[in-house]
Design a protein around this motif. Structure first.
Motif, PDB file in Angstrom:
ATOM      1  N   ALA A  47      32.155 -10.140 -77.749  1.00 23.29           N
ATOM      2  CA  ALA A  47      32.357 -10.509 -79.150  1.00 23.29           C
ATOM      3  C   ALA A  47      33.122 -11.824 -79.288  1.00 23.29           C
ATOM      4  O   ALA A  47      32.982 -12.532 -80.284  1.00 23.29           O
ATOM      5  N   ILE A  48      33.925 -12.165 -78.289  1.00 23.67           N
ATOM      6  CA  ILE A  48      34.784 -13.360 -78.369  1.00 23.67           C
ATOM      7  C   ILE A  48      34.282 -14.498 -77.483  1.00 23.67           C
ATOM      8  O   ILE A  48      34.378 -15.665 -77.844  1.00 23.67           O
ATOM      9  N   LEU A  49      33.722 -14.150 -76.315  1.00 26.08           N
ATOM     10  CA  LEU A  49      33.287 -15.127 -75.305  1.00 26.08           C
ATOM     11  C   LEU A  49      34.350 -16.198 -75.071  1.00 26.08           C
ATOM     12  O   LEU A  49      34.179 -17.365 -75.402  1.00 26.08           O
ATOM     13  N   PRO A  50      35.468 -15.786 -74.468  1.00 26.20           N
ATOM     14  CA  PRO A  50      36.578 -16.713 -74.259  1.00 26.20           C
ATOM     15  C   PRO A  50      36.309 -17.703 -73.125  1.00 26.20           C
ATOM     16  O   PRO A  50      35.385 -17.509 -72.337  1.00 26.20           O
ATOM     17  N   ASN A  51      37.146 -18.747 -73.059  1.00 26.58           N
ATOM     18  CA  ASN A  51      37.087 -19.702 -71.949  1.00 26.58           C
ATOM     19  C   ASN A  51      37.769 -19.138 -70.715  1.00 26.58           C
ATOM     20  O   ASN A  51      37.493 -19.560 -69.593  1.00 26.58           O
ATOM     21  N   VAL A  52      38.699 -18.213 -70.930  1.00 26.24           N
ATOM     22  CA  VAL A  52      39.465 -17.637 -69.825  1.00 26.24           C
ATOM     23  C   VAL A  52      40.027 -16.286 -70.267  1.00 26.24           C
ATOM     24  O   VAL A  52      40.216 -16.040 -71.459  1.00 26.24           O
ATOM     25  N   ILE A  53      40.278 -15.416 -69.282  1.00 24.94           N
ATOM     26  CA  ILE A  53      40.843 -14.090 -69.542  1.00 24.94           C
ATOM     27  C   ILE A  53      42.080 -13.914 -68.674  1.00 24.94           C
ATOM     28  O   ILE A  53      42.054 -14.226 -67.480  1.00 24.94           O
ATOM     29  N   LEU A  54      43.163 -13.412 -69.266  1.00 26.30           N
ATOM     30  CA  LEU A  54      44.349 -13.001 -68.508  1.00 26.30           C
ATOM     31  C   LEU A  54      44.294 -11.478 -68.407  1.00 26.30           C
ATOM     32  O   LEU A  54      44.202 -10.793 -69.430  1.00 26.30           O
ATOM     33  N   MET A  55      44.340 -10.954 -67.196  1.00 27.31           N
ATOM     34  CA  MET A  55      44.175  -9.511 -66.990  1.00 27.31           C
ATOM     35  C   MET A  55      45.388  -8.921 -66.285  1.00 27.31           C
ATOM     36  O   MET A  55      45.711  -9.287 -65.160  1.00 27.31           O
ATOM     37  N   ASP A  56      46.036  -7.970 -66.953  1.00 29.59           N
ATOM     38  CA  ASP A  56      47.163  -7.259 -66.347  1.00 29.59           C
ATOM     39  C   ASP A  56      46.637  -6.200 -65.375  1.00 29.59           C
ATOM     40  O   ASP A  56      45.575  -5.613 -65.606  1.00 29.59           O
ATOM     41  N   PRO A  60      45.826   0.054 -69.483  1.00 33.03           N
ATOM     42  CA  PRO A  60      45.117   1.320 -69.707  1.00 33.03           C
ATOM     43  C   PRO A  60      43.672   1.056 -70.149  1.00 33.03           C
ATOM     44  O   PRO A  60      43.424   0.008 -70.721  1.00 33.03           O
ATOM     45  N   ASP A  61      42.679   1.893 -69.974  1.00 29.38           N
ATOM     46  CA  ASP A  61      42.862   3.135 -69.247  1.00 29.38           C
ATOM     47  C   ASP A  61      42.417   2.969 -67.796  1.00 29.38           C
ATOM     48  O   ASP A  61      42.941   3.607 -66.910  1.00 29.38           O
ATOM     49  N   ALA A  62      41.429   2.097 -67.586  1.00 29.77           N
ATOM     50  CA  ALA A  62      40.817   2.029 -66.258  1.00 29.77           C
ATOM     51  C   ALA A  62      41.640   1.212 -65.266  1.00 29.77           C
ATOM     52  O   ALA A  62      41.536   1.391 -64.069  1.00 29.77           O
ATOM     53  N   GLY A  63      42.459   0.286 -65.747  1.00 28.69           N
ATOM     54  CA  GLY A  63      43.210  -0.599 -64.866  1.00 28.69           C
ATOM     55  C   GLY A  63      42.515  -1.934 -64.698  1.00 28.69           C
ATOM     56  O   GLY A  63      41.297  -2.061 -64.913  1.00 28.69           O
ATOM     57  N   GLY A  64      43.286  -2.945 -64.316  1.00 28.75           N
ATOM     58  CA  GLY A  64      42.793  -4.316 -64.248  1.00 28.75           C
ATOM     59  C   GLY A  64      41.693  -4.550 -63.236  1.00 28.75           C
ATOM     60  O   GLY A  64      40.791  -5.347 -63.471  1.00 28.75           O
ATOM     61  N   ILE A  65      41.761  -3.861 -62.103  1.00 24.92           N
ATOM     62  CA  ILE A  65      40.746  -4.080 -61.060  1.00 24.92           C
ATOM     63  C   ILE A  65      39.376  -3.627 -61.561  1.00 24.92           C
ATOM     64  O   ILE A  65      38.409  -4.387 -61.518  1.00 24.92           O
ATOM     65  N   VAL A  66      39.307  -2.417 -62.087  1.00 27.66           N
ATOM     66  CA  VAL A  66      38.029  -1.890 -62.587  1.00 27.66           C
ATOM     67  C   VAL A  66      37.545  -2.743 -63.765  1.00 27.66           C
ATOM     68  O   VAL A  66      36.364  -3.081 -63.857  1.00 27.66           O
ATOM     69  N   ALA A  67      38.466  -3.127 -64.643  1.00 28.15           N
ATOM     70  CA  ALA A  67      38.099  -3.937 -65.814  1.00 28.15           C
ATOM     71  C   ALA A  67      37.499  -5.271 -65.377  1.00 28.15           C
ATOM     72  O   ALA A  67      36.457  -5.697 -65.889  1.00 28.15           O
ATOM     73  N   THR A  68      38.142  -5.936 -64.412  1.00 24.77           N
ATOM     74  CA  THR A  68      37.650  -7.228 -63.927  1.00 24.77           C
ATOM     75  C   THR A  68      36.301  -7.058 -63.231  1.00 24.77           C
ATOM     76  O   THR A  68      35.369  -7.833 -63.462  1.00 24.77           O
ATOM     77  N   VAL A  82      38.823 -15.225 -64.659  1.00 24.49           N
ATOM     78  CA  VAL A  82      39.848 -14.206 -64.893  1.00 24.49           C
ATOM     79  C   VAL A  82      41.097 -14.577 -64.097  1.00 24.49           C
ATOM     80  O   VAL A  82      41.024 -14.820 -62.896  1.00 24.49           O
ATOM     81  N   VAL A  83      42.231 -14.637 -64.789  1.00 22.62           N
ATOM     82  CA  VAL A  83      43.536 -14.831 -64.147  1.00 22.62           C
ATOM     83  C   VAL A  83      44.192 -13.461 -64.117  1.00 22.62           C
ATOM     84  O   VAL A  83      44.475 -12.870 -65.156  1.00 22.62           O
ATOM     85  N   TYR A  84      44.387 -12.945 -62.902  1.00 19.04           N
ATOM     86  CA  TYR A  84      44.968 -11.613 -62.726  1.00 19.04           C
ATOM     87  C   TYR A  84      46.466 -11.745 -62.745  1.00 19.04           C
ATOM     88  O   TYR A  84      47.024 -12.593 -62.059  1.00 19.04           O
ATOM     89  N   PHE A  85      47.163 -10.929 -63.566  1.00 18.30           N
ATOM     90  CA  PHE A  85      48.609 -11.044 -63.480  1.00 18.30           C
ATOM     91  C   PHE A  85      49.307  -9.705 -63.411  1.00 18.30           C
ATOM     92  O   PHE A  85      48.890  -8.730 -63.991  1.00 18.30           O
ATOM     93  N   ALA A 100      38.885 -11.593 -59.303  1.00 25.37           N
ATOM     94  CA  ALA A 100      39.454 -12.594 -60.212  1.00 25.37           C
ATOM     95  C   ALA A 100      39.467 -13.968 -59.543  1.00 25.37           C
ATOM     96  O   ALA A 100      39.534 -14.068 -58.318  1.00 25.37           O
ATOM     97  N   GLU A 101      39.407 -15.023 -60.365  1.00 25.49           N
ATOM     98  CA  GLU A 101      39.395 -16.386 -59.831  1.00 25.49           C
ATOM     99  C   GLU A 101      40.758 -16.784 -59.274  1.00 25.49           C
ATOM    100  O   GLU A 101      40.868 -17.531 -58.311  1.00 25.49           O
ATOM    101  N   THR A 102      41.820 -16.328 -59.915  1.00 30.33           N
ATOM    102  CA  THR A 102      43.167 -16.672 -59.456  1.00 30.33           C
ATOM    103  C   THR A 102      44.140 -15.620 -59.963  1.00 30.33           C
ATOM    104  O   THR A 102      43.730 -14.623 -60.556  1.00 30.33           O
ATOM    105  N   TYR A 103      45.415 -15.831 -59.700  1.00 30.84           N
ATOM    106  CA  TYR A 103      46.405 -14.832 -60.112  1.00 30.84           C
ATOM    107  C   TYR A 103      47.705 -15.519 -60.496  1.00 30.84           C
ATOM    108  O   TYR A 103      47.940 -16.688 -60.187  1.00 30.84           O
ATOM    109  N   LEU A 104      48.544 -14.761 -61.187  1.00 34.62           N
ATOM    110  CA  LEU A 104      49.838 -15.233 -61.650  1.00 34.62           C
ATOM    111  C   LEU A 104      50.811 -14.073 -61.480  1.00 34.62           C
ATOM    112  O   LEU A 104      50.586 -13.001 -62.031  1.00 34.62           O
TER     113      LEU A 104
END
Length: 124
Positions: A47-56, A60-68, A82-85, A100-104
């Motif tokens: 719905a948004i089609l962002p340029n980048v995503i920050l993923m914790d 919840p609920d599935a967690g960042g790994i499954v979401a990414t 995707v920036v994993y943080f 993910a492409e990178t992490y923080l």
């Protein structure tokens, strides 16, 4: 010429992190969208089609790994960096496992946040 603002989605269940990151990124001209869970993630991102995503990691609920991984399986979304943080000491491993492409690492300073986001957006 009217330049479209760059869009970013932040997935994190920590309201403080969401508000700080939103404030900083909006100051930098970003259009910021935040979610406190990753349920229906493909619909949210489509719905948004962002340029980048920050993923914790602990979203919840599935967690960042499954979401990414879910996003990276979608043909129309897998190009979005995707920036994993996370505060987890294994963040590099987790980010790699998620695809993910990178992490923080948390806690991060705001210059580092901007640098990582700008680097990954320029690269894509």
């Amino acid at each position: 010429m009217n330049k479209q603002p760059k869009k970013i989605i932040i997935f994190d269940d920590d309201e403080d992190i969401l508000s700080i990151c939103s404030y900083i990124l909006e100051e930098q001209g970003w259009d910021v969208h935040t979610f406190t869970d990753c349920n229906h993630i493909t619909e949210k991102v489509s719905a948004i089609l962002p340029n980048v995503i920050l993923m914790d990691n602990w979203i919840p609920d599935a967690g960042g790994i499954v979401a990414t991984q879910t996003l990276k399986k979608e043909e129309s979304l897998k190009h979005i960096p995707v920036v994993y943080f996370s505060a987890n000491s294994d963040i590099q491993l987790l980010a790699g496992h998620a695809g993910a492409e990178t992490y923080l690492a948390k806690p991060f300073d705001l210059e580092e946040l901007e640098r990582v986001i700008n680097t990954v957006v320029v690269a894509h």
